[in-house]
Structure formats: C-alpha cells, structure tokens
Design an enzyme around this catalytic site. Structure first.
Site, short mmCIF file in Angstrom:
data_model
loop_
_atom_site.label_atom_id
_atom_site.label_comp_id
_atom_site.label_asym_id
_atom_site.label_seq_id
_atom_site.Cartn_x
_atom_site.Cartn_y
_atom_site.Cartn_z
N GLU A 87 0.84 -1.21 0.00
CA GLU A 87 0.00 0.00 0.00
C GLU A 87 0.87 1.26 0.00
O GLU A 87 0.77 2.12 0.88
CB GLU A 87 -0.98 -0.02 1.18
CG GLU A 87 -1.95 -1.18 1.08
CD GLU A 87 -3.15 -1.14 2.01
OE1 GLU A 87 -3.19 -0.30 2.93
OE2 GLU A 87 -4.08 -1.95 1.80
N GLU A 113 -5.00 -8.59 -0.72
CA GLU A 113 -5.80 -8.35 0.49
C GLU A 113 -7.25 -8.19 0.04
O GLU A 113 -7.54 -7.31 -0.78
CB GLU A 113 -5.34 -7.10 1.25
CG GLU A 113 -4.01 -7.27 1.96
CD GLU A 113 -3.62 -6.07 2.81
OE1 GLU A 113 -4.51 -5.39 3.36
OE2 GLU A 113 -2.40 -5.84 2.93
O1 AHR Z 1 -5.36 -6.01 6.77
C1 AHR Z 1 -5.20 -4.89 7.59
C2 AHR Z 1 -4.49 -3.74 6.88
O2 AHR Z 1 -5.28 -3.32 5.80
C3 AHR Z 1 -3.18 -4.07 6.22
O3 AHR Z 1 -2.11 -4.00 7.09
C4 AHR Z 1 -3.05 -3.00 5.19
O4 AHR Z 1 -2.26 -3.38 4.11
C5 AHR Z 1 -4.48 -2.70 4.81
O5 AHR Z 1 -4.76 -1.36 4.79
#
Ligand code: AHR
Length: 502
Positions: free
Chosen positions: A176, A299
């Site tokens: 990110e 994610e």
């Molecule tokens: O999954 C929780 C958080 O969400 C992670 O650390 C991040 O990459 C995302 O914003």
C-alpha cells in the site's frame, strides 16, 4: 425458474491454486496467539505453532500465505526475527498507536517458513521498501534462498537452523505504497519499485516479483504507474509477475446486526470486485501487450467496525463472521475463478483473529468461522479449468441508504478437472428460495456425485467458542442427472455440486 448454463467447451483458463491464498500480519491477535503460541505452551503446538490451526488449514490446501504485513511490513527489519529467540529485540509494532502492542519478534522468517511447510503453502514475503534500503531487501532474499556453504548470509541461515534454503519465490515490493507504505505518488513508487526490483532480481532472475497496485478501483494509480513503468521497457525491462490490488468491502450495518437492505448492500459491495478486476485489466492490457503480468488481489475481505469478535476489542480489527461474510467469500472466489486468465493470486485478509477470518483463537479455545467452510467447499476448483457459465436470474432491488440499487439474482463459477465438474453457486436472496435449472451445454450427461450446502436458519448466524456449530455445512448425494436438472437453492446459501460428466 432461474437458469445456469454451463458451457462445457468454453474454457477461460486454469485456476491458479494461489487464488485460494491467505494473509497473516503482525497485527492484533493474528500471529501471537492465532498462529504462534510458543514452544513451551500448554496449547498443543508443533514447534510453537498452534496444532489445531495447522491441521485444519492443511485440509483446505492453503496454496500461498502472505507475510509479515500489510502495513507492518513497511517498518519491519527482517534481521530482528532471526537467531536465538531470547536475543531478538523488542520493537515497536506498526500498529502500536492503535493498540499499544510491542513486537517481541518471537515469530520471524524461520518460523513463518516452518508454518508454510507444515500446512503445505508457498511463502509470499512482502518486503519493506519504505524504511530500509534496497540492499537489505536483496540481503533478505539472499539469506532465504542461497545454498548453504556459499555466502555469509546463507551460512547465517544455516547456523540459525536451516541448512536447506527456503526457496521463497514470491516477493512483494512494498505494501500500500499509496498510503501507509510511504505515501508515494504512482510515479515515485514506480521509480522505487524499479530500483528495488532491479536490485533484487540481480540475485535471481526467476523470482516472482509483485508490484504494489491500487486501492480498490483507483484506476488512476494503475494508469499512472504503468505509464511510468513503460519507460523502463526500453532497455532492460523490469519484468514482473504480478500487480497487486487491495479491496475491502466496507460495512453495511455492522458485523452482527444488519437488515435485509444491509445484507444486500454488503453483497453488492462484494460483487464490485468484478468491476475492479475488469477496470484494472483493461488498463494493464494497454501497457502489457504480451499479457504477462497477472493481478494479485493480495488483500480482500469485509471490514466491519471492530469489537464484535470473541476478544471483544482486545485484538485489533477482530470482527465476528456471519453467514453474510461467508457469502461475500463465495461471491468473491467465484469472481476470481471467472477471471482466472488474469487473477494469479488472492489472499484473504486475515487468517485468524482479525478481519474476514477463517479462525478465532483465545488460548486453548479455537473455532472455525463460516468463511473456513467456503474455502473447504471451493478447494476442488484449485488447478481446474474455468468453464464459462451464463446465468439467467432476476435482479434483486434493494436500498443502500436512500439510493435504489439492484443485485444480481445468482452468482456462480464452474471448473472442470478430468471429467469432474465443480460448480459453486451463491443464492444471495435474504429469505427466498431459488428454484434453478442447471443446463449442461456441449457435453454428454452429468451426474451429481456430491452436494454440500452451507446455510443457516438465520443469516445472522455465526460460530463462537461456546456455540461452535451454529454454522456448518451439510453434505448429501442427491439423485440428479441428465443434460439438465432442477435444483432448489435455499435462501442465503452457498451450494457446491460435484458432477461427473460422461
Ligand atoms: O489487513 C489490515 C491492513 O489493511 C493491512 O495491514 C493494510 O495493508 C491494509 O490497509
């Protein structure tokens, strides 16, 4: 009656098993307690790793696991997590300002690789690019992958207990980086990405490098990143394997309390994954003419207000998972299967005691959530060939706040391996049964050899330590065969059909 046409000769591609991947981060209760209980713990463990978790994970073929973050990775120094445990430093965890937890570094590179080997998964490392120099990322790769008896770092790994190299193939360059990973612009990130990727690849041309991509449908990040990246293809192209996308379905209601409109709103958000993939792949196709770069949705999941999980707020981000979350998983995995010609990996966030988890633990207590069953039911898709499905179903009107919206009436995917067809169908209706005709197109007859149904009397149902079986799948062997047959899909349910094709 609704209809699902399964067009057997029309194949989309092979489903990369890595679509059924997971994500674990040093965050809240994920690593400490969820995975790592310590070698001296009374909780049954294998070299400090929770035994129940290992055994249940193995059953669902967890192809790949991403670690150590998430945001955590962007302040992680891999050297803190190697060597004798008692000598490892205590550091400040990335999430400290939210939960005050320090990082004991008891669980590091060796422990994570051991965990992956125990459950049969490939490790996928997310490298820190925001706060360590590229040489340190390269050093981590060398430490992990160089044969013993070669470099000093490879020898250090041997001294720390692993003569065998770890063979870590998948390396994410940052996390990110539009946000917590350094607040880069796409152009600046691209420059960093090329710098780190070139440095790391000088060690091993075959590493599978994954670039940090967009937040949800931020196609502007994707366009600007690739626009900048295209310059690097003039001389020595920084070829990379995957481009990541993160997408969380924000809540509608909360984890446990929702009405029918909020039920549909969350499923609608889940179905938006389709648009996200389509939009990004369109842009990538402009720059990656040979279609060599895949999308890694590394994610995904639901993100509800915290505090609803069994720890009642002790574990950061931990949220309870109802049948609604299970349907989000079913819809999302069907979308990935249907885009298996582009999606090469996906990692549900996060495995245990967190967002969209498959498990909850608390000391000796351990329970599986409805999400676990979805991964179990869908595992037959791994390595299969996606077959095109055409769905004829009435849309469902609902209200999201004061906006009128419509949700598809059925969601499914089908894949074939040898003569076995795996069909997974989500009936998103909150209270309505769906009478559906399955039509097998372009093949002989089909015979259903097994059906598994995931449904609960109440769509708000969930499992916890005191009532671990509120949601569990039912298996049966219905007498269904022919070129087409009728199927009753209960409301708010997921159905798996295994069909033998003649
Ligand atoms: O999954 C929780 C958080 O969400 C992670 O650390 C991040 O990459 C995302 O914003």
């Amino acid at each position: 009656m609704e209809k699902i046409y399964v067009v057997i000769p029309d194949r989309i591609g092979t489903i990369n098993p890595n679509i059924y991947g997971h994500f674990v981060e040093h965050l809240g209760g994920v690593i400490y307690d969820g995975i790592w209980v310590g070698e001296d713990s009374n909780i049954p463990n294998i070299n400090g790793i929770r035994k129940d978790l290992v055994e249940l994970l193995r059953k669902i073929n967890p192809s790949v696991i991403r670690w150590p973050g998430g945001c955590f990775s962007e302040t992680y120094n891999w050297r803190d997590g190697i060597g004798p445990r008692e000598k490892r430093p205590k550091t400040v965890n990335w999430w400290y300002t939210l939960d005050g937890r320090l990082e004991p570094n008891e669980f590091g590179t060796h422990d994570f690789v051991k965990f992956c080997r125990l459950v049969g998964a490939e490790p996928y490392f997310a490298a820190n690019i925001a706060s360590i120099p590229p040489l340190e990322v390269r050093n981590w790769v060398e430490y992990c992958n160089f044969p013993s008896g070669t470099t000093t770092l490879a020898e250090l790994r041997r001294e720390n207990g692993s003569t065998e190299p770890f063979g870590v193939k998948y390396w994410g360059i940052g996390n990110e980086n539009w946000g917590g990973g350094g607040s880069f612009t796409p152009e600046d990130y691209c420059t960093e990405f090329r710098r780190v990727a070139t440095t790391v690849k000088s060690l091993d041309r075959d590493l599978r490098i994954i670039a940090c991509g967009a937040n949800g449908d931020d196609t502007e990040w994707t366009r600007r990143f690739f626009e900048k990246w295209k310059d690097s293809t003039i001389n020595d192209p920084v070829r990379f394997f995957g481009y990541s996308v993160h997408y969380y379905c924000g809540t509608a209601g909360n984890a446990l309390e929702f009405d029918s409109n909020q039920w549909y709103e969350l499923l609608y958000k889940a179905s938006y994954m389709e648009d996200i993939i389509v939009k990004h792949r369109k842009i990538m196709d402009i720059y990656d003419l040979e279609r060599k770069i895949g999308i890694a949705v590394d994610e995904w999941g639901c993100w509800h207000p915290e505090g609803s999980g069994p720890s009642k707020g002790k574990n950061l981000f931990e949220q309870q998972c109802t049948m609604r979350d299970a349907l989000v998983a079913g819809i999302t995995l069907n979308i990935f299967n249907n885009h298996c010609d582009k999606v090469i990996m996906a990692n549900v966030a996060q495995m245990v005691n967190c967002l969209h988890s498959l498990f909850f633990s608390d000391g000796e207590k351990f329970v599986v959530t409805p999400n676990y069953f979805v991964f179990d039911m869908y595992k037959g898709h791994q390595g299969g060939n996606t077959v095109k499905t055409i769905v004829e179903a009435e849309e469902i009107p609902f209200k999201a706040g004061d906006k009128e919206k419509r949700l598809f009436g059925l969601n499914c995917s089908a894949s074939i391996k040898d003569k076995k067809l795996t069909l997974t169908i989500v009936n998103p209706h909150f209270t309505d049964t769906c009478e559906t005709q399955i039509v097998l197109f372009g093949a002989g007859e089909g015979k259903v050899t097994r059906r598994i149904l995931l449904q609960a009397e109440d769509p708000h149902a969930f499992n916890d330590f005191d009532s671990p079986n509120m949601v569990k799948p039912k298996e049966d062997y219905p007498d269904l065969s022919g070129k087409d047959f009728a199927l009753t899909l209960p409301p708010a349910s997921i159905t798996l059909l295994e069909i033998e094709i003649s």
